[in-house]
Design an enzyme around this catalytic site. Structure first.
Site, short mmCIF file in Angstrom:
data_model
loop_
_atom_site.label_atom_id
_atom_site.label_comp_id
_atom_site.label_asym_id
_atom_site.label_seq_id
_atom_site.Cartn_x
_atom_site.Cartn_y
_atom_site.Cartn_z
N GLY A 252 0.84 -1.19 0.00
CA GLY A 252 0.00 0.00 0.00
C GLY A 252 0.87 1.23 0.00
CB SER A 253 1.00 4.28 -0.34
OG SER A 253 1.15 3.58 -1.54
CG ASN A 254 2.73 5.19 5.27
OD1 ASN A 254 1.73 4.66 5.74
ND2 ASN A 254 3.95 4.73 5.49
#
Length: 810
Positions: A252-254
């Site tokens: 995913g990601s931040n």
């Protein structure tokens, strides 16, 4: 995919590329040259290709061109210099020719066997889906600028291949291989479509290619097929599948957008931190794209997509995280008795569509033969294999099945100079396939939205149409009732998706943030409410998202040890690579107390394990996942086992929906799960030959370089996972070494009145080729928690002591 033009690849090379010449560094388009605009807004060079590739530190290319054809040409050439073998492998996949050239024993990068991958992709080509989308005018089809960009990208790749020759390619991974051939613009569009449908059709390739009707007399199968849906996050409303079978929920990601109220100098800032595989086509390529007076954007894009998807212009910075929403819906078909290839809708029979797909395969002796499979479709989309009985089958509706609009949206975003322009790009094209958008502009305002393509399924539909789960797994929606199908919004550009009025969104002058949690808490001070359930309403947000919001709060009040309150560019960088492990901050002391009170614990098989040494390792640990930190490896194994062997509620403070930022927390010392997990962790490390006090950098490496970071499940913000041998043989795609994933293109940007100040690190470098100097040059930076100072302006680029310029003309 299916060609939009009649020109064959070979003819494209002979007629379009043979006349091109490689000019000297002093020829061609010079930086800063004044160029008159044509009537259509293009800057010269419309009858040929012209571009400059200017590489600065770490081989980062800055592409300068007169027009979009030239820009794509320079980008394609530069990318081929670094990663031709990887792109050639992607093209082989989307053409459905892996089994023809590589045989049946090998596997595709997706993990499918070559035959299954080819059946899916050949079927997609024969369906004409991509060609139909290319034939549509904008906004549904590509804009003229995007078409020119993609055409130039393919031509630039071909130019490099022609100049270098297959037998002289620098990467031994594909040097001299007969499957390395010129590509077409349609091949590039096929790769773009692969990205757009990754959260739906792409993740269901195996199920689509293997769907076979039951033989007469076959029993009913009660379970649902492997679900296909969004890249991450639990399912809303118990109606839809949980995640894409082709995408790891860890990936995913931040993303943070920091507004004028939380930064020291009241400038806007942005942190981009996507977590994706370090191998294969999900890697990022860092680039700056410039057409004077038209476009100037710097950042990174996924391989095969010739634009910037995470980056900044002079006045806008933007990033993306994987959306929590569902991007595909699974429908159960009620079959006509005695005919497993017909199904009932509102009591009326509908025959499934059939498509014969012949695939050429290479035998072990090199001979070619043909294998033919049949694919089946329904009004909802392709029929899935795995649970096709005489009573029911399952089909998948992908909200991105008609989406090539993504490139239009990304290019418009790449040109945006205000949040208003960025929002207009979203609303006009609605092409974001499966991401949240987090952005800010030079006024200090921030913006969060889920503008991704989401099937128009209302809460009422989910309540009325959701079928009872089987073995706690969602089955999907009732496909025998037409009212259960996706509806439409009047402001949606295509039927079947929600329009902008229904998109979750919020604008703030303090901040917005996301770590793949649902939209609700993009900013806890202003929760987003009232959006359709299909976007995700699960109240918990996970320890990584909790930590991200905690980090912002700690920096605002200065309690994080990084100096006076408020963000600066340097404190933003320090927070990013602080490597806090939130589960340890919340539970390490509890675990140590349990351990010291019970120095001998039983593992899952009831065997006693002396854990006394583990107590002291954990007690001495800093609770950070630094590469040289002793204790993080043991803690990671312990947390993993807490979930693996869960038999009771081990959390000291259970989850409370009213307090999603602070619960659950702690570890119960009397929990059977916690005691078993610690014993199992100690025994497992001993079995692996790993010391209890082993450092992260000893067990987690890329091409021998120690890495910091840990799992999202442990509550790490800086997510990185790898094995001791990861990256030792290259990064084209997984090859038997331990996979690596996590922080990939990390960007911290401050939008100052004088222009953007940006620091970046592409954790695995610009090239997949182990022989390239840019294979691990930035991995060393990441290991040392160092950054690249971006060169954005002409003056900054010209001042680079490592500047190398290649001028292309045609």
């Amino acid at each position: 995919m299916t060609s939009r033009h009649s020109t064959s690849p070979s003819k494209r090379v002979s007629t379009g590329l043979a006349a091109l010449c490689l000019a000297s560094v002093t020829a061609g388009l010079l930086p800063g040259t004044a160029v008159a605009a044509d009537s259509d807004g293009q800057l010269g060079g419309r009858d040929g290709y012209s571009a400059q590739i200017r590489r600065t530190e770490y081989g980062i290319p800055h592409i300068l061109a007169h027009d979009f054809r030239g820009l794509g040409y320079g980008y394609g050439y530069a990318f081929a210099q670094d990663n031709l073998c990887e792109l050639a492998d992607q093209v082989l996949t989307v053409r459905g020719e892996r089994a023809r050239y590589l045989g049946l024993d090998a596997t595709a990068p997706s993990g499918s066997d070559n035959l299954t991958s080819d059946v899916y992709h050949q079927g997609l080509q024969r369906s004409g889906s991509v060609k139909r989308l290319l034939d549509k005018p904008a906004p549904l089809g590509p804009t003229d600028d995007v078409r020119r960009l993609v055409e130039g990208y393919a031509a630039g790749y071909n130019r490099y291949l022609s100049d270098t020759g297959v037998d002289r390619l620098p990467d031994a991974g594909c040097r001299g291989q007969d499957w390395v051939r010129p590509i077409t613009a349609e091949d590039v569009w096929g790769m773009i479509y692969e990205v757009d449908t990754a959260a739906g059709l792409g993740g269901a390739q195996d199920a689509i290619a293997s769907a076979t009707p039951p033989t007469p007399g076959a029993p009913a199968v009660p379970s649902a097929p492997a679900p296909a849906s969004a890249p991450s996050g639990p399912a809303p409303a118990s109606a839809l599948p949980k995640e894409s079978p082709g995408r790891d929920p860890e990936l995913g990601s931040n993303g943070w957008a920091l507004g004028r109220d939380v930064t020291r100098d009241h400038d806007a800032m942005l942190l981009a931190n996507p977590h994706l595989p370090w191998t294969g086509s999900d890697r990022f390529y860092q680039v700056q794209l410039t057409i004077p007076g038209v476009l100037d954007v710097s950042g990174a894009g996924l391989y095969g997509t010739p634009l910037v998807e995470i980056g900044h212009t002079r006045n806008v910075a933007f990033t993306a995280t994987s959306s929590f929403a569902q991007h595909a819906a699974q429908f159960r078909l009620t079959l006509v008795p005695g005919d497993p290839t017909s199904y009932l809708v509102d009591g009326k029979a509908e025959p499934m569509g059939r498509q014969e797909v012949p695939v050429t395969v290479r035998g072990t002796d090199g001979t070619l033969s043909t294998v033919t499979r049949t694919l089946y479709t329904s009004r909802y989309g392709p029929v899935l294999g795995g649970s096709w009985s005489t009573e029911h089958a399952y089909a998948l509706r992908d909200a991105n099945a008609e989406n090539l609009r993504s490139m239009n949206g990304w290019l418009a975003m790449d040109r945006a100079q205000s949040l208003a322009e960025l929002k207009q790009a979203d609303d006009t094209y609605q092409g974001n396939p499966w991401n949240y958008t987090i952005a800010t502009d030079s006024t200090g305002e921030t913006y969060f939205t889920d503008s991704s393509a989401v099937p128009h399924l209302t809460d009422a539909q989910l309540k009325q149409c959701a079928l009872p789960p089987v073995h706690d797994e969602p089955v999907g929606l009732d496909g025998s009732v037409s009212a259960c199908d996706a509806g439409s919004d009047p402001d949606a550009v295509v039927p079947g998706i929600f329009g902008p009025a229904n998109h979750p969104k919020v604008s703030r002058t303090d901040y917005v943030a996301n770590s793949n949690n649902n939209p609700y808490l993009a900013n806890p001070a202003a929760p987003i409410t009232g959006y359709p359930t299909v976007y995700g309403t699960f109240p918990g947000i996970g320890t990584r998202a909790q930590l991200g919001l905690r980090m912002i709060a700690d920096r605002r009040d200065g309690s994080d040890g990084l100096g006076a309150p408020g963000f600066t560019l340097s404190t933003l960088q320090a927070a990013m690579f602080g490597d806090r492990v939130y589960s340890a901050e919340l539970g390490r002391d509890d675990a140590v107390a349990m351990c010291r009170a019970n120095p001998v614990l039983n593992d899952k098989d009831g065997h006693p394990v002396d854990v006394s040494a583990a107590c002291e390792v954990l007690a001495a640990w800093s609770t950070r996942a630094d590469a040289d930190g002793h204790g993080a490896v043991l803690w990671g194994e312990f947390v993993s086992d807490l979930y693996r062997y869960r038999t009771d509620a081990w959390e000291r403070i259970p989850f409370d929906p009213a307090h999603p930022l602070t619960t659950p927390a702690g570890i119960r010392g009397d929990s059977a799960t916690a005691r078993t997990a610690l014993a199992a962790a100690v025994r497992q490390l001993a079995t692996d030959g790993t010391a209890l006090d082993a450092t992260v950098g000893e067990v987690q490496r890329w091409a021998g370089i120690p890495l910091h970071g840990c799992d999202s499940g442990e509550g790490c913000f800086d997510v990185v996972r790898a094995g001791a041998d990861s990256g030792s043989t290259g990064a084209a795609h997984p090859d038997g070494t331990a996979p690596a994933y996590g922080s990939s293109f990390v960007m911290a940007t401050e939008l100052t009145p004088q222009g953007p100040r940006t620091r970046t690190v592409l954790t695995y470098g610009e090239s997949v080729n182990p022989a390239s100097p840019h294979y691990t040059d930035q991995t060393g930076l990441y290991s040392r928690k160092q950054w690249v100072t971006e060169r954005f302006t002409e003056a900054e680029i010209k001042a680079s002591p490592h500047l190398e310029t290649t001028s292309l003309r045609g």
